[in-house]
Design an enzyme around this catalytic site. Structure first.
Site, PDB file in Angstrom:
ATOM      1  N   SER A 153       0.854  -0.991  -0.017  1.00 18.11           N
ATOM      2  CA  SER A 153       0.004   0.034   0.000  1.00 18.11           C
ATOM      3  C   SER A 153       0.803   1.317   0.097  1.00 18.11           C
ATOM      4  CB  SER A 153      -0.821  -0.054   1.096  1.00 18.11           C
ATOM      5  OG  SER A 153      -1.398   1.217   1.464  1.00 18.11           O
ATOM      6  N   TYR A 179      -1.108  -0.137  10.711  1.00 21.04           N
ATOM      7  CA  TYR A 179      -1.194  -0.610   9.293  1.00 21.04           C
ATOM      8  C   TYR A 179      -0.139  -0.397   8.361  1.00 21.04           C
ATOM      9  CZ  TYR A 179      -3.238  -0.718   4.472  1.00 21.04           C
ATOM     10  OH  TYR A 179      -3.609  -1.063   3.153  1.00 21.04           O
TER      11      TYR A 179
END
Length: 311
Positions: A153, A179
């Site tokens: 990501s 994350y």
């Protein structure tokens, strides 16, 4: 070293990337293949002729996809449970041409841990995929020219891997930092595989799919969604121009997994179907791959940190 480029643009779909590519006889695994980007990844690979195993916590959720592509199968896999990962690997038989590490969770609001005490985002996004790759290494090597495609990501630009406190045992738990760290770890996984297994016929690369409406964002609150421009004042989801469709988001994944354009390419990071430039990470950086995400020393250190846990 020059960057790898392709003719596929930002809006190319997964099917377009594989147009004309014949994957008949190729065996592939897609984690999280029953929802979101995973569905479009499976659909593109299977549509090109690959035999795809959908690895998902709930195989019943892939029933429609299996009916659509009879060459596919759905098998239970819980990445946060290393016993489940071991069972999946033990049951695998024969060579494996591509492992697509697609499944993930994002921004759990409170700190959770798995049985090994790993923070749940790191356990699911990274450790489970690491264990899966290590367990399937013989199958990957047996294929002779196998690939590992790791879905990371753009969040990897926001945080390096904190080796001093990776599990948030001392520092305050932050859903986004956790994350981001897990997505940095995903890129480091590709680098680590590349450094160890390339000579055995296994290449590995990581990618960012872009921003897409999927159930990955189910833990995001209204304020965050509105800041992204993805929700209006009345709480309705909207789609900003910079968002991609799931089919567009899966394009870079299938590029890494199956396109002949990437034959021999390994240890790199891609976004929008192009290899990314190496940049300094930080809060204002929007594209590229952070230096900390492809640092070979960090990749080796993370590999050594995780390996005793999965053995």
């Amino acid at each position: 070293m020059s960057l790898t480029t392709t003719t596929f643009g930002v809006r190319a779909t997964a099917a377009e990337v594989l147009d004309g590519v014949d994957l008949r006889g190729r065996r592939m695994i897609v984690t999280g293949g029953s929802s979101g980007l995973g569905v479009e990844t499976v659909r593109a690979l299977a549509g090109a002729g690959a035999q795809v195993t959908i690895a998902t916590r709930n195989p019943a959720s892939a029933e429609a996809l299996v009916k659509e592509f009879p060459e596919t199968q759905a098998v239970a896999l819980d990445l946060a449970d290393l016993a489940s990962v071991r069972g999946f690997c033990d049951a695998w038989d024969g060579p494996l041409d591509a492992l697509i590490a697609n499944a993930g969770i994002m921004m759990l609001p409170t700190r959770e841990v798995n049985a090994q005490g790993w923070e749940m985002q790191l356990a699911t996004n990274y450790l489970g995929h690491f264990a899966l790759a290590v367990g399937l290494r013989p199958a990957l090597q047996a294929a002779g020219n196998a690939r590992v495609a790791v879905v990371s990501s753009g969040a990897q630009l926001r945080a390096g891997f904190d080796f001093d406190d990776p599990q948030f045992e001392r520092r305050p738990y932050d859903p986004f930092v956790a994350y981001a760290q897990s997505k940095t770890a995903d890129v480091l996984l590709a680098v680590g595989i590349s450094r160890r297994w390339a000579e055995h016929g296994v290449t590995a690369n990581a990618c960012a799919p872009g921003v897409i409406h999927t159930n990955l964002a189910r833990h995001l609150d209204r304020a965050t969604l509105q800041a992204l421009g993805a929700m209006d004042a009345d709480g309705n989801l909207v789609t900003p121009d910079y968002f991609k469709t799931p089919a567009q988001g899966a394009a870079t994944t299938v590029l890494l997994a199956a396109s002949p354009l990437l034959d021999g390419v390994t240890g790199r990071y891609f976004e929008d179907n192009q290899e990314s430039e190496v940049v300094d990470g930080g809060p204002d950086v929007m594209t590229g791959v952070a230096k900390w995400s492809i640092d070979p020393t960090a990749a080796d250190r993370l590999w050594d940190y995780a390996l005793p846990v999965v053995r």
